[in-house]
Design a protein around this motif. Structure first.
Motif, PDB file in Angstrom:
ATOM      1  N   PHE A 253       0.100  -1.269  -0.316  1.00  0.00           N
ATOM      2  CA  PHE A 253      -0.220   0.409   0.064  1.00  0.00           C
ATOM      3  C   PHE A 253       0.647   1.185  -0.311  1.00  0.00           C
ATOM      4  O   PHE A 253       0.686   1.813  -0.846  1.00  0.00           O
ATOM      5  CB  PHE A 253      -0.983  -0.039   1.207  1.00  0.00           C
ATOM      6  CG  PHE A 253      -1.504   0.884   1.644  1.00  0.00           C
ATOM      7  CD1 PHE A 253      -2.757   1.277   0.585  1.00  0.00           C
ATOM      8  CD2 PHE A 253      -0.915   1.808   2.457  1.00  0.00           C
ATOM      9  CE1 PHE A 253      -3.707   2.984   1.064  1.00  0.00           C
ATOM     10  CE2 PHE A 253      -2.029   3.217   2.597  1.00  0.00           C
ATOM     11  CZ  PHE A 253      -3.199   3.769   2.396  1.00  0.00           C
ATOM     12  N   LEU A 254       1.643   1.602   0.701  1.00  0.00           N
ATOM     13  CA  LEU A 254       2.487   2.613   0.787  1.00  0.00           C
ATOM     14  C   LEU A 254       3.162   2.943  -0.302  1.00  0.00           C
ATOM     15  O   LEU A 254       3.885   3.741  -0.968  1.00  0.00           O
ATOM     16  CB  LEU A 254       4.261   2.261   2.290  1.00  0.00           C
ATOM     17  CG  LEU A 254       3.466   2.107   3.679  1.00  0.00           C
ATOM     18  CD1 LEU A 254       4.135   2.513   4.591  1.00  0.00           C
ATOM     19  CD2 LEU A 254       2.814   4.034   3.748  1.00  0.00           C
ATOM     20  N   ASN A 255       4.067   1.579  -0.775  1.00  0.00           N
ATOM     21  CA  ASN A 255       4.888   1.437  -2.512  1.00  0.00           C
ATOM     22  C   ASN A 255       3.314   2.382  -3.930  1.00  0.00           C
ATOM     23  O   ASN A 255       4.229   2.889  -4.409  1.00  0.00           O
ATOM     24  CB  ASN A 255       4.755   0.332  -2.618  1.00  0.00           C
ATOM     25  CG  ASN A 255       6.613  -0.253  -2.194  1.00  0.00           C
ATOM     26  OD1 ASN A 255       7.507   0.467  -2.775  1.00  0.00           O
ATOM     27  ND2 ASN A 255       6.550  -1.183  -0.792  1.00  0.00           N
ATOM     28  N   MET A 256       2.441   2.014  -3.270  1.00  0.00           N
ATOM     29  CA  MET A 256       1.358   2.351  -4.195  1.00  0.00           C
ATOM     30  C   MET A 256       1.291   3.898  -3.786  1.00  0.00           C
ATOM     31  O   MET A 256       1.130   4.897  -5.280  1.00  0.00           O
ATOM     32  CB  MET A 256      -0.175   1.498  -4.373  1.00  0.00           C
ATOM     33  CG  MET A 256       0.784   0.313  -5.200  1.00  0.00           C
ATOM     34  SD  MET A 256      -1.095  -0.514  -5.398  1.00  0.00           S
ATOM     35  CE  MET A 256      -1.399  -1.299  -3.606  1.00  0.00           C
ATOM     36  N   SER A 257       1.123   3.723  -2.712  1.00  0.00           N
ATOM     37  CA  SER A 257      -0.089   5.542  -2.730  1.00  0.00           C
ATOM     38  C   SER A 257       1.454   6.237  -2.022  1.00  0.00           C
ATOM     39  O   SER A 257       0.739   7.714  -2.692  1.00  0.00           O
ATOM     40  CB  SER A 257      -0.242   4.942  -1.192  1.00  0.00           C
ATOM     41  OG  SER A 257       0.215   5.062  -0.040  1.00  0.00           O
ATOM     42  N   SER A 258       2.883   5.899  -1.978  1.00  0.00           N
ATOM     43  CA  SER A 258       3.597   6.760  -1.525  1.00  0.00           C
ATOM     44  C   SER A 258       4.782   6.424  -1.504  1.00  0.00           C
ATOM     45  O   SER A 258       5.805   6.141  -1.224  1.00  0.00           O
ATOM     46  CB  SER A 258       3.504   7.821   0.087  1.00  0.00           C
ATOM     47  OG  SER A 258       2.037   7.694   0.122  1.00  0.00           O
TER      48      SER A 258
END
Length: 296
Positions: A253-258
């Motif tokens: 999720f962090l890789n996709m969002s930020s």
């Protein structure tokens, strides 16, 4: 897109390599000692006379390949999330070759559990037949018909075993000897206890009807307790799987969002931190699986 293509080619090449290695290993083992291998998982978990062994399990080539590919795909995704490197993803994919061993153990446990449940139903049928006045031999003939109503599949393990017992009876072999042979190949405590008690009753002239009735009741109560325990721990096992998956999902999720925020984790000291975290997560996952491996 180029990275994905390279990863796919490398993964396919790695999978083909391990398949070839597995075939060569099986041929080598078969050539060393055919008699020894005949009762091993590599030869299908069968004795030389074709009887099944329920303490071993062989994965077919397709099962082995699916287990390896599935685990390798998951591991490669995790490796890429932690390192953003195709090399790391390929190395993690190769680690999927360790999973078929665990898959084989899981399928063996499932088969033995199903055999125990089938034997419980068989004892109820035999007990009813003996109580109705049938002879021991006729009771073992009748149990096949009763099991077929519960398990329509003709390849059900216990139905096949009772067909073997019926054939042995028709050839004049003592029924207790056939049961003892089944207990040795099954390696299940309940079947072993029943076969030994049954053989003792046949030798000493004991009350078979009462023995079978009591044995079936005891085994049934024991299995009911096992099922209750399994239901109690099922939720905790599900929660343990969520705990293992959550960190990887959060990282994705962090890789996709930020992606900019995560960039320092993929260079310099960040790679060391990622490695430490991955080792820690792997150790924790292994610990969780060990704790939740409750055999009843």
């Amino acid at each position: 897109m180029n990275i994905l293509v390279l990863a796919f080619i490398a993964a396919a090449a790695t999978g083909a390599f391990f398949v070839v290695q597995e075939r060569m290993r099986r041929r080598r083992l078969k050539g060393e000692n055919d008699d020894r291998v005949a009762s091993s998982p590599e030869f299908g978990g069968h004795m030389p006379d074709g009887l099944s062994i329920y303490t071993e399990y062989k994965l077919s080539q397709m099962q082995w390949l699916i287990a390896f590919a599935g685990a390798g795909l998951v591991f490669s995704i995790v490796g890429y999330l932690f390192y953003h490197s195709v090399v790391a993803a390929v190395l993690c994919f190769a680690a999927g070759a360790l999973y078929p061993k665990f898959r084989r153990e899981a399928l063996l446990l499932r088969r033995r559990t199903e055999l125990s449940l089938q034997f419980k139903q068989a004892l109820y049928s035999i007990s009813s037949s003996l109580a109705a006045g049938r002879s021991v031999e006729n009771s073992f003939h009748e149990v096949i018909q009763d099991l077929q109503l519960l398990y329509p599949d003709v390849n059900t393990d216990l139905i096949r075993e009772f067909r073997i017992i019926r054939s042995r009876l028709e050839n004049g072999e003592p029924i207790e000897q056939a049961l003892l042979d089944l207990s040795q190949r099954a390696g299940i405590e309940d079947i072993t206890n029943f076969a030994e008690v049954f053989a003792a009753c046949k030798r000493t002239g004991g009350d078979l009807v009462e023995v079978v009735r009591r044995t079936s009741n005891l085994i049934g109560e024991k299995m009911d307790v096992k099922q209750e325990i399994a239901v109690m721990v099922a939720q905790k096992k599900f929660e343990s799987k969520i705990i293992m998956i959550a960190p990887v999902g959060f990282l994705a999720f962090l890789n996709m969002s930020s992606p900019d925020y995560m960039q320092p984790m993929y260079q310099g000291i960040g790679l060391v931190v990622s490695t430490i975290v991955l080792i820690g997560l792997t150790a924790c996952s292994a610990w969780i699986l060990k704790i939740m491996d409750i055999r009843v």
